[in-house]
Design a protein around this motif. Structure first.
Motif: not given
Ligand code: ADP
Ligand code: MG
Length: 256
Positions: A148-163
């Motif tokens: 992942m790139q350390c950008e603002y929306f990166a964290l948001e996108g991560l929650s879909d993948l984690v789910n």
């Protein structure tokens, strides 16, 4: 016994393929037997390992449809030091063809069982979607590596993948876990990237790999030579970071 890892993130252009080919080459350099599986119909990991996707007679498509075994379809990328189960546009059709078949999400897992003794690491480059192809990858794997790139929306996108990973873990593959988050294309001069990196560490703790991959033009140039950066220019900053990451993976896996 092989350890099988998916490199996944449903966003495109985040560094999945770069991570897969360079980790494969890095692991090969430190003496590991590696199979890279390209599950993206774009075939970038195939081409980036020096294999012409248009000239392949057998590919991961044949393995998914059970018209070839892994040893029949895998090609040794001699300059890179690892085997490749390649992909090309034909693979996009597998998505549709698999709808009709039994155990469709387990096809890759079953094929890999036959080569369990042949490789130390199997690395699967996933497409940028949560498709049947990605599901085959996740059902086969012991863990997921998330670049992942350390950008603002990166964290948001991560929650879909984690789910998604949680769901696959609960319903299809109890072995599956997130091995770690890999910070890629990192530029420490950018304050926001430092902040997101700190947030990641606060939130995910030791699930964040110690190795950090910097933004490095040599890594971006290497695919046009059909080589991972680690092979194309081993002295480049980005290549050295991937070698460190490979060593970190070997250590972590030893503890798994
Ligand atoms: P994905 O497989 O997630 O779509 P890629 O690995 O293909 O992403 O990377 C997207 C683009 O970014 C490619 O052009 C690649 O060469 C470039 N790239 C990836 N990692 C780096 C890096 N650390 N430094 C510079 N360019 C990079
Ligand atoms: Mg890719």
């Amino acid at each position: 016994m092989s350890k099988i890892f998916c490199v996944a993130n449903q966003k495109g252009g985040v560094g999945k393929t770069t991570t897969t080919v360079n980790l494969a080459a890095g692991l090969a350099k430190v003496g590991q037997r590696v199979l890279l599986i390209d599950l993206d119909p774009q075939g970038n990991a195939t081409m980036g390992s020096g294999i012409d996707k248009r000239a392949m007679e057998t590919s991961v498509y044949d393995v998914l449809l059970e018209s070839a075994t892994v040893p029949e379809a895998a090609i040794f990328a001699d300059k890179c030091g690892y085997h490749v189960l390649g992909a090309n546009r034909e693979l996009a059709g597998a998505e549709v063809e698999l709808v009709e078949v039994d155990r469709r999400e387990k096809r890759l897992k079953e094929a890999l069982a036959a080569v369990d003794a042949d490789y130390d690491f199997v690395l699967i480059d996933c497409p940028p979607s949560l498709s049947m192809l990605t599901l085959n990858g996740l059902c086969s794997a012991h863990g997921v590596i998330v670049p992942m790139q350390c950008e603002y929306f990166a964290l948001e996108g991560l929650s879909d993948l984690v789910n998604t990973i949680k769901q696959v873990h609960a319903n299809l593959n109890p072995d599956l876990q997130i091995i770690g988050l890999l910070r890629v294309m990192f530029d420490p001069r950018i304050t926001l990237q430092q902040q997101v990196s700190d947030q990641l560490k606060d939130h995910f703790g030791d699930k964040v790999f110690d190795a950090v991959i910097p933004r490095n033009v040599r890594l971006a140039e290497a695919p046009s030579y059909g080589l991972p950066g680690v092979v194309f220019d081993p002295a480049a900053k980005g290549s050295k970071a991937f070698i460190e990451f490979a060593e970190e993976m070997v250590t972590r896996i030893g503890k798994m």
